[in-house]
Design a protein around this motif. Structure first.
Motif, PDB file in Angstrom:
ATOM      1  N   ALA A   1     -62.933  19.004   0.025  1.00  0.00           N
ATOM      2  CA  ALA A   1     -62.976  20.483   0.199  1.00  0.00           C
ATOM      3  C   ALA A   1     -61.830  20.813   1.216  1.00  0.00           C
ATOM      4  N   LEU A   2     -61.527  19.929   2.244  1.00  0.00           N
ATOM      5  CA  LEU A   2     -60.370  20.281   3.075  1.00  0.00           C
ATOM      6  C   LEU A   2     -58.907  20.029   2.308  1.00  0.00           C
ATOM      7  N   GLU A   3     -58.561  19.128   1.578  1.00  0.00           N
ATOM      8  CA  GLU A   3     -57.638  18.985   0.746  1.00  0.00           C
ATOM      9  C   GLU A   3     -57.210  20.012  -0.283  1.00  0.00           C
ATOM     10  N   ALA A   4     -58.479  20.452  -0.746  1.00  0.00           N
ATOM     11  CA  ALA A   4     -58.191  21.555  -1.896  1.00  0.00           C
ATOM     12  C   ALA A   4     -57.737  22.767  -1.154  1.00  0.00           C
ATOM     13  N   LYS A   5     -57.572  23.074   0.352  1.00  0.00           N
ATOM     14  CA  LYS A   5     -56.902  24.197   0.685  1.00  0.00           C
ATOM     15  C   LYS A   5     -55.791  23.747   1.278  1.00  0.00           C
ATOM     16  N   VAL A   6     -55.086  22.556   1.340  1.00  0.00           N
ATOM     17  CA  VAL A   6     -53.767  22.549   1.782  1.00  0.00           C
ATOM     18  C   VAL A   6     -52.687  23.197   0.991  1.00  0.00           C
ATOM     19  N   PRO A   7     -52.805  23.519  -0.371  1.00  0.00           N
ATOM     20  CA  PRO A   7     -51.765  24.209  -1.235  1.00  0.00           C
ATOM     21  C   PRO A   7     -51.886  25.491  -0.647  1.00  0.00           C
ATOM     22  N   LEU A   8     -52.963  26.193  -0.207  1.00  0.00           N
ATOM     23  CA  LEU A   8     -52.879  27.390   0.408  1.00  0.00           C
ATOM     24  C   LEU A   8     -52.237  27.586   1.779  1.00  0.00           C
ATOM     25  N   LEU A   9     -52.649  26.429   2.519  1.00  0.00           N
ATOM     26  CA  LEU A   9     -52.012  26.031   3.776  1.00  0.00           C
ATOM     27  C   LEU A   9     -50.644  26.035   3.790  1.00  0.00           C
ATOM     28  N   ILE A  10     -50.009  25.568   2.828  1.00  0.00           N
ATOM     29  CA  ILE A  10     -48.570  25.413   2.587  1.00  0.00           C
ATOM     30  C   ILE A  10     -48.128  26.686   2.304  1.00  0.00           C
ATOM     31  N   LYS A  11     -48.721  27.381   1.340  1.00  0.00           N
ATOM     32  CA  LYS A  11     -48.222  28.856   1.183  1.00  0.00           C
ATOM     33  C   LYS A  11     -48.165  29.603   2.318  1.00  0.00           C
ATOM     34  N   LEU A  12     -48.982  29.488   3.111  1.00  0.00           N
ATOM     35  CA  LEU A  12     -48.942  30.494   4.299  1.00  0.00           C
ATOM     36  C   LEU A  12     -48.009  30.048   5.592  1.00  0.00           C
ATOM     37  N   LEU A  13     -48.038  28.658   5.393  1.00  0.00           N
ATOM     38  CA  LEU A  13     -47.074  28.160   6.384  1.00  0.00           C
ATOM     39  C   LEU A  13     -45.729  28.377   6.449  1.00  0.00           C
ATOM     40  N   VAL A  14     -45.258  28.434   5.057  1.00  0.00           N
ATOM     41  CA  VAL A  14     -43.859  29.003   4.529  1.00  0.00           C
ATOM     42  C   VAL A  14     -43.506  30.067   4.450  1.00  0.00           C
ATOM     43  N   HIS A  15     -44.682  30.956   4.651  1.00  0.00           N
ATOM     44  CA  HIS A  15     -44.274  32.474   4.379  1.00  0.00           C
ATOM     45  C   HIS A  15     -43.265  33.003   5.356  1.00  0.00           C
ATOM     46  N   GLU A  16     -42.498  33.837   4.997  1.00  0.00           N
ATOM     47  CA  GLU A  16     -41.183  34.498   5.636  1.00  0.00           C
ATOM     48  C   GLU A  16     -41.679  35.024   6.830  1.00  0.00           C
ATOM     49  N   ASP A  17     -43.007  35.426   7.010  1.00  0.00           N
ATOM     50  CA  ASP A  17     -43.245  36.352   8.022  1.00  0.00           C
ATOM     51  C   ASP A  17     -43.964  35.324   9.248  1.00  0.00           C
ATOM     52  N   ASP A  18     -43.158  35.266  10.208  1.00  0.00           N
ATOM     53  CA  ASP A  18     -43.611  34.141  11.408  1.00  0.00           C
ATOM     54  C   ASP A  18     -44.901  34.360  11.823  1.00  0.00           C
ATOM     55  N   ASP A  19     -45.456  35.595  12.060  1.00  0.00           N
ATOM     56  CA  ASP A  19     -46.838  35.610  12.390  1.00  0.00           C
ATOM     57  C   ASP A  19     -47.987  35.104  11.482  1.00  0.00           C
ATOM     58  N   ILE A  20     -47.657  35.236  10.226  1.00  0.00           N
ATOM     59  CA  ILE A  20     -48.474  34.589   9.295  1.00  0.00           C
ATOM     60  C   ILE A  20     -48.613  33.152   9.348  1.00  0.00           C
ATOM     61  N   SER A  21     -47.226  32.511   9.430  1.00  0.00           N
ATOM     62  CA  SER A  21     -47.138  31.170   9.723  1.00  0.00           C
ATOM     63  C   SER A  21     -47.840  30.617  10.710  1.00  0.00           C
ATOM     64  N   ALA A  22     -47.438  31.132  11.948  1.00  0.00           N
ATOM     65  CA  ALA A  22     -47.977  30.778  13.242  1.00  0.00           C
ATOM     66  C   ALA A  22     -49.497  30.787  13.030  1.00  0.00           C
ATOM     67  N   ASN A  23     -50.153  31.765  12.492  1.00  0.00           N
ATOM     68  CA  ASN A  23     -51.541  31.818  12.295  1.00  0.00           C
ATOM     69  C   ASN A  23     -52.379  30.569  11.757  1.00  0.00           C
ATOM     70  N   ILE A  24     -51.554  29.770  10.913  1.00  0.00           N
ATOM     71  CA  ILE A  24     -52.055  28.478  10.230  1.00  0.00           C
ATOM     72  C   ILE A  24     -51.688  27.449  10.894  1.00  0.00           C
ATOM     73  N   VAL A  25     -50.825  27.203  11.648  1.00  0.00           N
ATOM     74  CA  VAL A  25     -50.265  25.972  12.442  1.00  0.00           C
ATOM     75  C   VAL A  25     -51.632  25.285  12.873  1.00  0.00           C
ATOM     76  N   GLY A  26     -52.658  25.572  13.576  1.00  0.00           N
ATOM     77  CA  GLY A  26     -53.701  25.007  13.924  1.00  0.00           C
ATOM     78  C   GLY A  26     -54.230  24.054  12.916  1.00  0.00           C
TER      79      GLY A  26
END
Length: 959
Positions: A302-327
């Motif tokens: 279940a955790l690894e199924a979320k990784v593609p979404l994690l990467i999409k958010l991490l690489v987003h051009e807006d740094d606030d969006i990216s920073a919120n997923i770093v944890g």
């Protein structure tokens, strides 16, 4: 009806009687009319709020009346907030005792009236702040009360409140989205401590998910779901809850973040995904520890199924969006680190995260390098978070990280001339960050693991030879020099690159760059580079010194031409020059000549400026000149940091050069203006010279002391005493500063040099201290009192240093009258001043003097002083009301006091015991039994017994 002003004393008590359901019709009619009247008043809500807050009325019907009136009046947000606060305070005071139906009364009042619902929700948030908010510090009694309130609410009212929230969320999402958002905030606040099943059910969650699709509500709905997800619960149930949420969100298209243009919502959504991801990691950790392999594996899927979404958010051009997923990203990598072997998919995930981090490390076009503000500071902090991810990636798979960085770095360096500064800077930055991400073997990155060493070496070779140091952007140039110094050990392996890098430091790319920021940083980095690699620079020393000669000039204030480097930057350049001179190969004559050519321009300029200062009348101009003179002294002092126990001043033939500097600088002490700044600078130089020149500095100290002791302030003396103490303590001067040791003959030689000097300077210093301490001061001048206290401490420390240095002849040679004067100040410090730090020092001095002079063949007259003054001090000090044994320093003072008594007994033996028994203790009216007891304890070998006894028997005057 005309508006009227109302006060509590004006409240119509007869009308209030009509609020009772059993009241007569006329009273009820009067109450209704009175209510209408109050509705028209501007300040009736304040009257009602005060009545509720002060519990003026105990009748529930009157309270309800006040609430209802406030509900009709509270239009402005600040009034509604104040009303909610009053309701909350009333609730806290009344709920458990007099008003258990508080919420039911509120709910019946509210109905589905928007204004009422608004007040109701604000009141719930105010109650949360008073009862639940952990950021507010509560007393133990308040914590107990709040716990009872929550327990009671869970048992009796929470289901009704949850039902009201559900009704509000459903009723107002179209007509009053602001009320719906308020309600979502309430749910999010309360979910942390109520039964989650009341919220985490199909009915409620489906409603929340539906509101994720409403533009005005979805941000608050995200926050509410985040709080639900963060609620502590069984790991298996938590996984099921998150999976059900994710399925609905994914079906609704929320995972297609590329198509979402609302960055504010995406920032909230990213935070929600981060919460879900971290919760899954926590669930997996608990399940893995419990040994439930099957369920743990399901949670990991279940955790690894979320990784593609994690990467999409991490690489987003807006740094606030990216920073919120770093944890979530960091925690996921921690999970991978614990796995024995990574699958191909997991390796792919790691590489994808690496690429995302590398992309997000890149500056954007809007970054203002010349005037960094809040946005720039936020990006710097965000970069620190990304660095954490990079470090964790290195722990998961150092090989993958090394290869990924090599790939990016190599391709960028091949085309650096045409690449954007952002690409070039981040490529070098990645190489720099590897230095911390990949642990060095024994402090070196170019030994040990052959694969790592080879790759790093290849990249460094490319960095210093491809010409990128000429890139026309400050961020790239700075990153180049930072990386060169980070990997300075590379040049020990391939020293052939040193000349090219030296030129980069010295020309327009470094110390002569157009940017002051670059020049300043390079001055520091150059000093570090030279300290590491000076052994490989012998052939270039003269050339380097010639090239930096203008940077070593003391820029006079009237020059008018802005200097390339600030005075702080110049300090690093002077230190670098000193390192090159001192550590160069060749005879001492060469080093002496180079050091003289380095320092002579300073001393020449110093003489000219000092002459100008002496005749200058304008105060502002005086300060500028004094500042410049201080810099000159500081620069000369900084060059001396290059010497070591192997390369001493004497060994390098530079003694005469620094003696000449001393002779040049000392006249500044007698300058009639700007004395504070000049004295401070010269005093600091003297400290360095005591270390560097050893006994050669002593002839200069008496004259320097004479000048520095004239017209002293407490602070001047306080700063001067350590200078003399340094000489006193440093019978083994070289040993003190450089960690080496001298033989006994060398110590005796240094003593023979230091002792005469100290005998000469001792009384002038002591008299200057007495004079300053004796100056009258205002009774309430606390700053002056503190200055004197600190000076008194410094004085006693100085005497302690003299007494402990093995040069007791310094004090013994001062004459009887002067010795007595000093001794009485020590007795006074031990007994009369309520300063345990000074008292402790004084007893240490007394103990040492007893050891030195207290034997039968000791100093003439000192035994009388022991019995007349030291013994009484040991007993009187602990009897002082200010002697506080709850203070740690006072306990230490008592310990030193006991050690002094033991030392007296050690030196005087039975004579001391007899004196206590027959003379001193009887004079204090101490009983014979206690006297005998004390004398027996005093004669026991273990001093701890005496310390404990004195602590218990501290009031000997008592029978």
């Amino acid at each position: 009806m005309a508006c009227q002003s109302v006060s509590i004393i004006d409240m119509d008590e007869q009308a209030l009687l009509g609020l009772n359901p059993n009241a007569d019709a006329c009273y009820r009619q009067r109450a209704i009319a009175y209510f209408e009247q109050l509705k028209e008043s501007h300040d009736a809500w304040e009257v009602c709020a005060e009545a509720l807050a002060k519990s003026v009325y105990s009748d529930d019907h009157v309270k309800f009346f006040c609430f209802q009136l406030m509900n009709t009046q509270a239009e402005k947000p600040f009034i509604r907030n104040k009303a909610a606060q009053v309701f909350a305070l009333t609730f806290v005071m009344e709920y458990l005792t007099h008003w258990p139906k508080f919420f039911f009364d509120i709910l019946s009042l509210v109905g589905l009236n928007p204004h009422g619902v608004d007040i109701y929700l604000r009141t719930l948030m105010a109650i949360d702040a008073e009862v639940v908010d952990r950021d507010i510090v509560h007393t133990a009694e308040e914590v107990r009360r709040n716990t009872l309130i929550k327990d009671n609410m869970r048992e009796h009212v929470i289901p009704s409140l949850v039902e009201s929230w559900y009704q509000i969320l459903g009723a107002y999402q179209q007509s009053h989205p602001e009320i719906t958002c308020q309600c979502l905030e309430v749910v999010g606040a309360y979910v942390s401590w109520i039964d989650l099943n009341l919220i985490a059910n199909d009915r409620f969650v489906n409603l929340l998910l539906s509101q994720m699709c409403v533009e005005d509500l979805r941000e608050e709905a995200c926050d509410c779901l985040f709080e639900i997800v963060n609620k502590g619960m069984d790991p298996t149930d938590k996984t099921k809850l998150i999976e059900s949420l994710c399925q609905v969100l994914q079906s609704a298209g929320f995972f297609n973040v590329e198509q979402e243009e609302d960055v504010d919502f995406l920032a909230k959504f990213s935070r929600l995904v981060n919460g879900m991801g971290q919760s899954l990691v926590l669930s997996w950790t608990k399940l893995a520890k419990s040994g439930d392999v099957k369920v743990a594996a399901e949670t990991l899927r279940a955790l690894e199924a979320k990784v593609p979404l994690l990467i999409k958010l991490l690489v987003h051009e807006d740094d606030d969006i990216s920073a919120n997923i770093v944890g979530f990203c960091y925690d996921y990598l921690h999970v991978l680190k614990q796995l024995p072997l990574l699958t191909d998919q997991q390796k792919a995930n790691v590489e994808a995260i690496m690429l995302a981090v590398m992309k997000k490390l890149t500056y954007d076009d809007e970054y203002n390098f010349d005037n960094e503000g809040e946005d720039e500071a936020m990006f710097v902090e965000y970069r620190k978070q990304l660095k954490m991810l990079l470090d964790r990636l290195a722990q998961v798979s150092p090989e993958l990280l090394l290869e990924a960085v090599r790939r990016v770095f190599s391709s960028t360096m091949q085309t650096w001339q045409t690449a954007s500064f952002m690409e070039v800077e981040v490529a070098i930055r990645l190489l720099y960050m590897l230095g911390e991400a990949l642990p060095a073997s024994h402090g070196a990155h170019f030994s040990g693991d052959t694969a790592k060493t080879s790759t790093l070496q290849d990249m460094m070779r490319t960095l210093v030879s491809c010409g990128v140091s000429s890139y026309q952007h400050t961020s790239v140039v700075l990153e180049f020099f930072e990386t060169v110094v980070r990997y300075d050990k590379f040049f020990l392996v391939e020293p052939q690159h040193i000349p090219n890098v030296l030129m980069a430091f010295l020309d327009h790319r470094g110390l002569r760059h157009s940017s002051p920021k670059v020049r300043s940083r390079v001055a520091y980095l150059f000093s570090r580079f030279v300290k590491t690699l000076h052994k490989h620079m012998n052939a270039f020393i003269e050339d380097i010194l010639t090239r930096i000669q203008d940077l070593l000039e003391l820029v006079p204030p009237e020059n008018g031409v802005p200097a390339l480097l600030t005075s702080d930057d110049q300090l690093f350049v002077f230190e670098t020059a000193g390192v090159l001179v001192v550590n160069g190969e060749g005879p001492a004559e060469r080093k002496q000549a180079l050091m003289r050519s380095l320092l002579m321009p300073l001393t020449d300029a110093f003489r000219l400026l000092l002459a100008k200062l002496a005749t200058e009348r304008e105060e502002e101009r005086q300060a500028v000149l004094a500042d410049c003179l201080s810099h000159a002294v500081g620069f000369a002092s900084r060059t001396s940091k290059a010497f070591s126990n192997k390369q001493t001043v004497k060994h390098c033939g530079c003694t005469e050069v620094y003696r000449d500097c001393l002779q040049t600088f000392l006249p500044a002490l007698s300058c009639p203006v700007q004395r504070g700044a000049l004295r401070s600078a010269v005093r600091s130089f003297l400290h360095r010279m005591i270390i560097c020149l050893e006994e050669e500095v002593l002839p200069f100290i008496p004259a320097a002391s004479e000048h520095m002791l004239k017209d002293c302030e407490p602070k001047d003396l306080q700063e001067f005493i350590p200078l003399i103490s340094q000489i006193t303590a440093n019978q083994v001067l070289v040993s003190f500063s450089l960690g080496c040791s001298l033989d006994a003959l060398s110590v005796l030689y240094l003593q023979s040099q230091v002792s005469p000097f100290l005998q000469q300077v001792f009384m002038p210093l002591v008299l200057a201290i007495f004079e300053v301490l004796g100056r009258p001061a205002e009774d309430n001048d606390q700053a002056a009192a503190l200055e004197k206290q600190m000076l008194r401490r410094s004085y006693f420390t100085f005497i302690q240093t003299i007494a402990s240095s093995g040069m007791n002849e310094v004090m013994a040679s001062q004459g009887v009258e002067n010795i007595e004067r000093v001794l009485f100040t020590i007795i006074q410090g031990a007994v009369d001043f309520p300063d345990p730090i000074a008292q402790k020092t004084c007893f240490i001095i007394l103990s040492k003097l007893v050891e030195l002079w207290g034997a039968k063949d000791g100093m003439v007259g000192f035994p009388d002083f022991i019995y007349k003054h030291i013994v009484p001090a040991c007993f009187l000090a602990p009897l002082k009301p200010t002697f506080d044994l709850t203070d740690a320093q006072t306990v230490l003072t008592l310990s030193e006091c006991a050690l002094t008594l033991k030392m007296i007994h050690h030196k005087r033996g039975h004579e001391f015991i007899q004196y206590l028994q027959t003379e001193y203790l009887p004079s204090l009216q101490v009983s014979p039994e206690i006297t005998q007891e004390l004398c027996q304890v005093l004669q026991q070998p273990d001093v701890k017994v005496l310390k404990n006894y004195i602590k218990v028997r501290i009031q000997w005057r008592k029978p």
